[in-house]
Design a protein around this motif. Structure first.
Motif, short mmCIF file in Angstrom:
data_model
loop_
_atom_site.label_atom_id
_atom_site.label_comp_id
_atom_site.label_asym_id
_atom_site.label_seq_id
_atom_site.Cartn_x
_atom_site.Cartn_y
_atom_site.Cartn_z
N GLY A 270 -3.55 60.02 73.53
CA GLY A 270 -4.36 61.19 73.19
C GLY A 270 -4.71 61.29 71.72
O GLY A 270 -5.45 62.19 71.32
N ALA A 271 -4.23 60.36 70.90
CA ALA A 271 -4.45 60.45 69.45
C ALA A 271 -5.91 60.31 69.06
O ALA A 271 -6.33 60.87 68.05
CB ALA A 271 -3.61 59.41 68.73
N VAL A 272 -6.69 59.60 69.85
CA VAL A 272 -8.10 59.45 69.51
C VAL A 272 -8.82 60.78 69.62
O VAL A 272 -9.56 61.19 68.73
CB VAL A 272 -8.78 58.39 70.40
CG1 VAL A 272 -10.28 58.39 70.19
CG2 VAL A 272 -8.20 57.02 70.12
N ALA A 273 -8.58 61.48 70.71
CA ALA A 273 -9.27 62.75 70.94
C ALA A 273 -8.74 63.87 70.05
O ALA A 273 -9.51 64.67 69.53
CB ALA A 273 -9.14 63.14 72.41
N THR A 274 -7.42 63.94 69.90
CA THR A 274 -6.82 65.03 69.13
C THR A 274 -5.73 64.48 68.20
O THR A 274 -4.56 64.51 68.52
CB THR A 274 -6.20 66.09 70.07
OG1 THR A 274 -5.29 65.42 70.96
CG2 THR A 274 -7.25 66.83 70.86
N PRO A 275 -6.13 63.98 67.04
CA PRO A 275 -5.16 63.37 66.14
C PRO A 275 -4.24 64.39 65.45
O PRO A 275 -3.17 64.00 64.97
CB PRO A 275 -6.02 62.64 65.11
CG PRO A 275 -7.33 63.34 65.14
CD PRO A 275 -7.51 63.85 66.55
N ALA A 276 -4.62 65.66 65.40
CA ALA A 276 -3.82 66.65 64.68
C ALA A 276 -2.42 66.74 65.27
O ALA A 276 -2.24 66.94 66.47
CB ALA A 276 -4.50 68.02 64.75
N GLY A 277 -1.43 66.59 64.43
CA GLY A 277 -0.04 66.72 64.84
C GLY A 277 0.54 65.50 65.52
O GLY A 277 1.73 65.47 65.82
N THR A 278 -0.27 64.49 65.76
CA THR A 278 0.20 63.31 66.47
C THR A 278 1.30 62.59 65.69
O THR A 278 2.32 62.23 66.25
CB THR A 278 -0.96 62.34 66.74
OG1 THR A 278 -1.92 63.00 67.56
CG2 THR A 278 -0.49 61.09 67.44
N GLU A 279 1.08 62.39 64.40
CA GLU A 279 2.05 61.65 63.61
C GLU A 279 3.42 62.34 63.60
O GLU A 279 4.44 61.67 63.71
CB GLU A 279 1.53 61.46 62.19
CG GLU A 279 0.38 60.48 62.13
CD GLU A 279 -0.16 60.28 60.72
OE1 GLU A 279 0.65 60.30 59.77
OE2 GLU A 279 -1.38 60.09 60.59
N ALA A 280 3.43 63.67 63.51
CA ALA A 280 4.70 64.39 63.51
C ALA A 280 5.40 64.25 64.86
O ALA A 280 6.62 64.07 64.92
CB ALA A 280 4.47 65.86 63.19
N ARG A 281 4.64 64.33 65.96
CA ARG A 281 5.24 64.18 67.29
C ARG A 281 5.78 62.77 67.49
O ARG A 281 6.87 62.58 68.04
CB ARG A 281 4.23 64.53 68.38
CG ARG A 281 3.89 66.02 68.44
CD ARG A 281 3.15 66.40 69.71
NE ARG A 281 1.98 65.60 70.00
CZ ARG A 281 0.73 65.87 69.61
NH1 ARG A 281 0.51 66.96 68.89
NH2 ARG A 281 -0.27 65.10 69.94
N ILE A 282 5.03 61.78 67.02
CA ILE A 282 5.48 60.39 67.15
C ILE A 282 6.75 60.17 66.33
O ILE A 282 7.70 59.54 66.78
CB ILE A 282 4.36 59.42 66.70
CG1 ILE A 282 3.17 59.46 67.66
CG2 ILE A 282 4.89 58.00 66.53
CD1 ILE A 282 3.37 58.78 68.98
N GLU A 283 6.77 60.71 65.13
CA GLU A 283 7.94 60.55 64.26
C GLU A 283 9.18 61.22 64.87
O GLU A 283 10.27 60.65 64.88
CB GLU A 283 7.66 61.15 62.88
CG GLU A 283 8.73 60.85 61.87
CD GLU A 283 8.36 61.36 60.48
OE1 GLU A 283 9.23 61.98 59.84
OE2 GLU A 283 7.22 61.12 60.04
N ALA A 284 9.01 62.42 65.42
CA ALA A 284 10.13 63.12 66.05
C ALA A 284 10.65 62.37 67.26
O ALA A 284 11.87 62.24 67.46
CB ALA A 284 9.71 64.55 66.44
#
Length: 184
Positions: free
Chosen positions: A112-126
């Motif tokens: 879903g990162a392509v469509a909605t990148p906001a917050g993706t990095e934090a969720r992936i890191e957690a």
């Protein structure tokens, strides 16, 4: 990932059903990766200057997805051989199952990162941090608990843990490349 994890967690008839579902999901994933690769190939002839980044990001995401499919296949092989071996202790099975569910969620987030990148990095890191904690918990269960774990069960759990950890790394790579492309 969900189907393979289900098969690893259960050795009864539902494990066989989960393995069949995993095989179908892997086939669908490979077809999607192949379709995406064809789409990238088709854009090469008429790629505008900004499309180079998109092509590179999509190629990396596809390569990561292919690696995840390979890991899922290895996990399915472990799950397929489990009924013939001693069962994993319940607590070990629970850790491996939780790790699988975290990785399945990571793949959804990465997708879903392509469509909605906001917050993706934090969720992936957690989620990556949770996979690390689960890996440490599994190591403790296999190495330091007083009740010994069967060698085959320990090997299967350790391999599954490593494959899930690698899947989490690949999901992070996919998300970084996909969300980076979305911002372009």
């Amino acid at each position: 990932m969900e189907h393979v994890t289900e098969a690893l967690s259960d050795s009864g008839p539902s494990a066989a059903d989960a393995l069949q579902a995993a095989e179908k999901a892997l086939y669908a994933l490979r077809r999607a990766v192949d379709d995406q690769a064809l789409a990238i190939e088709e854009t090469r002839d008429v790629a505008p200057a900004g499309a180079v980044r998109a092509i590179l990001a999509a190629a990396q995401v596809n390569a990561d997805a292919e690696c995840v499919a390979g890991l899922a296949k290895r996990l399915a092989e472990i799950a397929g051989s489990r009924p013939a071996r001693p069962a994993m202790p319940a607590e070990v099975r629970a850790v491996v199952g939780r790790m699988g569910r975290v990785c399945a969620d990571l793949m959804v987030t990465a997708g879903g990162a392509v469509a909605t990148p906001a917050g993706t990095e934090a969720r992936i890191e957690a989620a990556g941090a949770e996979v690390g904690r689960l890996r440490q918990r599994l190591d403790h269960l296999l190495l330091h608990e007083p009740a010994p774990v069967d060698v085959d069960a320990a090997l299967d759990a350790a391999l599954a843990c490593r494959y899930y950890s690698h899947c989490a790394e690949l999901a992070g790579s996919m998300a970084r490349h996909a969300s980076g492309q979305a911002r372009q």
